[in-house]
Design a protein around this motif. Sequence first.
Motif: not given
Length: 102
Positions: A85-95, A97-102
Amino acid sequence: MAKADITLRGRNYSIACAPGQESRIVALAGQLDARLQHIASAVGDIGEDRLLLISALALLDELDAARRTARPSPEMERKMAEALGAASDRIEALAARIESGG
């Protein structure tokens, strides 16, 4: 198809196997031969068929016991679920950030 030449209780066999698996089959056959010799010395002359049957049952018993002990405890399952669950949350947060451009 490749083949492995093995020896069990003094008898030679040629076993078909996947290419590259020959040495593994030979090593496994060596372990089986040792098991057969051990059981034969314990139970005496009972014939090859019965000896192979007893060996197969003993190996399946060990495999079953190993499978039972390899199952994670409920506590371990909970910890694994939390980690996923924690890994999934981190992956979603990174995705995000990448989608928002930074």
